[in-house]
Design a protein around this motif. Sequence first.
Motif, PDB file in Angstrom:
ATOM      1  N   ASN A   1       9.597  95.080  98.291  1.00  0.00           N
ATOM      2  CA  ASN A   1       8.601  95.368  97.251  1.00  0.00           C
ATOM      3  C   ASN A   1       7.686  96.514  97.676  1.00  0.00           C
ATOM      4  OD1 ASN A   1       8.625  91.899  96.823  1.00  0.00           O
ATOM      5  ND2 ASN A   1       9.174  93.284  95.168  1.00  0.00           N
ATOM      6  N   GLU A   2       7.341  96.527  98.960  1.00  0.00           N
ATOM      7  CA  GLU A   2       6.516  97.627  99.470  1.00  0.00           C
ATOM      8  C   GLU A   2       7.297  98.929  99.498  1.00  0.00           C
ATOM      9  OE1 GLU A   2       4.456  96.891 103.079  1.00  0.00           O
ATOM     10  OE2 GLU A   2       3.763  94.892 102.490  1.00  0.00           O
ATOM     11  N   GLU A   3       8.606  98.814  99.726  1.00  0.00           N
ATOM     12  CA  GLU A   3       9.455 100.002  99.735  1.00  0.00           C
ATOM     13  C   GLU A   3       9.361 100.761  98.417  1.00  0.00           C
ATOM     14  OE1 GLU A   3      14.154 101.183 100.561  1.00  0.00           O
ATOM     15  OE2 GLU A   3      13.551  99.093 100.340  1.00  0.00           O
ATOM     16  N   PHE A   4       9.164 100.033  97.336  1.00  0.00           N
ATOM     17  CA  PHE A   4       9.060 100.651  96.021  1.00  0.00           C
ATOM     18  C   PHE A   4       7.609 100.894  95.597  1.00  0.00           C
ATOM     19  CE2 PHE A   4      13.369  99.016  95.919  1.00  0.00           C
ATOM     20  CZ  PHE A   4      14.041 100.064  95.318  1.00  0.00           C
ATOM     21  N   GLY A   5       6.707 100.786  96.569  1.00  0.00           N
ATOM     22  CA  GLY A   5       5.318 101.103  96.287  1.00  0.00           C
ATOM     23  C   GLY A   5       5.099 102.599  96.123  1.00  0.00           C
ATOM     24  N   THR A   6       3.899 102.965  95.728  1.00  0.00           N
ATOM     25  CA  THR A   6       3.543 104.369  95.527  1.00  0.00           C
ATOM     26  C   THR A   6       2.296 104.685  96.344  1.00  0.00           C
ATOM     27  OG1 THR A   6       2.048 103.983  93.651  1.00  0.00           O
ATOM     28  CG2 THR A   6       4.417 104.153  93.160  1.00  0.00           C
TER      29      THR A   6
ATOM     30  N   GLN B   1       5.752  96.901  94.346  1.00  0.00           N
ATOM     31  CA  GLN B   1       6.182  96.780  92.962  1.00  0.00           C
ATOM     32  C   GLN B   1       7.488  96.002  92.873  1.00  0.00           C
ATOM     33  OE1 GLN B   1       5.097 100.343  90.231  1.00  0.00           O
ATOM     34  NE2 GLN B   1       6.144 101.240  91.976  1.00  0.00           N
ATOM     35  N   HIS B   2       7.719  95.455  91.706  1.00  0.00           N
ATOM     36  CA  HIS B   2       9.030  94.887  91.428  1.00  0.00           C
ATOM     37  C   HIS B   2      10.003  96.034  91.186  1.00  0.00           C
ATOM     38  CE1 HIS B   2       7.749  90.764  91.324  1.00  0.00           C
ATOM     39  NE2 HIS B   2       6.809  91.016  90.426  1.00  0.00           N
ATOM     40  N   PHE B   3      11.297  95.743  91.372  1.00  0.00           N
ATOM     41  CA  PHE B   3      12.296  96.771  91.102  1.00  0.00           C
ATOM     42  C   PHE B   3      13.476  96.214  90.310  1.00  0.00           C
ATOM     43  CE2 PHE B   3      12.691  95.099  95.389  1.00  0.00           C
ATOM     44  CZ  PHE B   3      14.021  94.686  95.464  1.00  0.00           C
ATOM     45  N   THR B   4      13.325  94.972  89.823  1.00  0.00           N
ATOM     46  CA  THR B   4      14.324  94.392  88.928  1.00  0.00           C
ATOM     47  C   THR B   4      13.603  93.807  87.719  1.00  0.00           C
ATOM     48  OG1 THR B   4      14.234  92.185  89.924  1.00  0.00           O
ATOM     49  CG2 THR B   4      15.800  93.757  90.880  1.00  0.00           C
TER      50      THR B   4
ATOM     51  N   SER C   1       3.541  95.644  88.385  1.00  0.00           N
ATOM     52  CA  SER C   1       4.252  96.774  87.781  1.00  0.00           C
ATOM     53  C   SER C   1       5.677  96.821  88.319  1.00  0.00           C
ATOM     54  CB  SER C   1       3.526  98.089  88.084  1.00  0.00           C
ATOM     55  OG  SER C   1       3.382  98.275  89.475  1.00  0.00           O
ATOM     56  N   ILE C   2       6.502  97.625  87.661  1.00  0.00           N
ATOM     57  CA  ILE C   2       7.892  97.764  88.074  1.00  0.00           C
ATOM     58  C   ILE C   2       8.163  99.224  88.421  1.00  0.00           C
ATOM     59  CG2 ILE C   2       8.720  98.087  85.702  1.00  0.00           C
ATOM     60  CD1 ILE C   2      11.233  96.461  86.554  1.00  0.00           C
ATOM     61  N   ALA C   3       8.956  99.439  89.444  1.00  0.00           N
ATOM     62  CA  ALA C   3       9.221 100.797  89.936  1.00  0.00           C
ATOM     63  C   ALA C   3       9.972 101.622  88.903  1.00  0.00           C
ATOM     64  CB  ALA C   3      10.021 100.723  91.237  1.00  0.00           C
ATOM     65  N   ASP C   4       9.841 102.925  89.030  1.00  0.00           N
ATOM     66  CA  ASP C   4      10.534 103.845  88.148  1.00  0.00           C
ATOM     67  C   ASP C   4      12.044 103.636  88.246  1.00  0.00           C
ATOM     68  OD1 ASP C   4      11.937 106.758  87.969  1.00  0.00           O
ATOM     69  OD2 ASP C   4      10.249 106.625  86.580  1.00  0.00           O
TER      70      ASP C   4
END
Length: 247
Positions: free
Chosen positions: A135-140, A146-149, A162-165
Amino acid sequence: MSKLIYVVDEQFNGINTYSDRNGSGTMTSEQIKLSEELKNMFPNYLNSLGIRSPNGTYLALDKNGNGTFKDYMKSSLVESAQKALNEGINLSGLNWVKIENGTVTDIDIDKYNEYVGRMKGTPAFDSLDLSAPENEEFGTTTINAQHFTQFSYKNTLVNNSSIADSTIVKMMNPMYYIGTSGITSARYWRIRYGSVDNNTSLAIPLILATKLQNMGYNVDFAVPWGVGHGGDYDLSDLFAWMDKICQ
């Protein structure tokens, strides 16, 4: 990456305890319910890939998770166990390995899964509370995790999450790019996944290796016996493989 949460529960569904380097735990009733949902989602994804074994068999699963892909995954474990047996490793204490006259004839997948054990609770990787490293990997620069699914985003436990781009999420999954027009992939691949590695599922590297083979790439895939999560256990073999390619 977004498909990883499906496949872990395809393999470990029904195993409701988990253990990692931070400790162990038991999944909640809600996690068990979500695990069943994720398991049921995986066959459709797998079947959509259209991958085939080296002998041309279409690899698929029915709604219960049985089929040619499961048999193919089992065959990779049988091959690994046979290699270990030939090297003198004693497998007699493993009740999920069937041996007849010095030949490994079958693997009980359910007992194998219990032996390996579940490492991550449901959902794996995309935690509902955003606590997973992924989840942190997809942070900004402004959002820590962020979620990524869509699955975890829909079931989130975090207010205003929030969800990643989607473009960034797509970049984490090689399956979107292998064989795609305009994409140049490496010609040679060496893929290893230890037989007792439970960081994800054996299905993940097997899908990747099979897709690459189907597209005509040179793939050296194996399941090292008794090996967990790691990458430096067979360096001499790795270097020999590299030298052979470069000759």
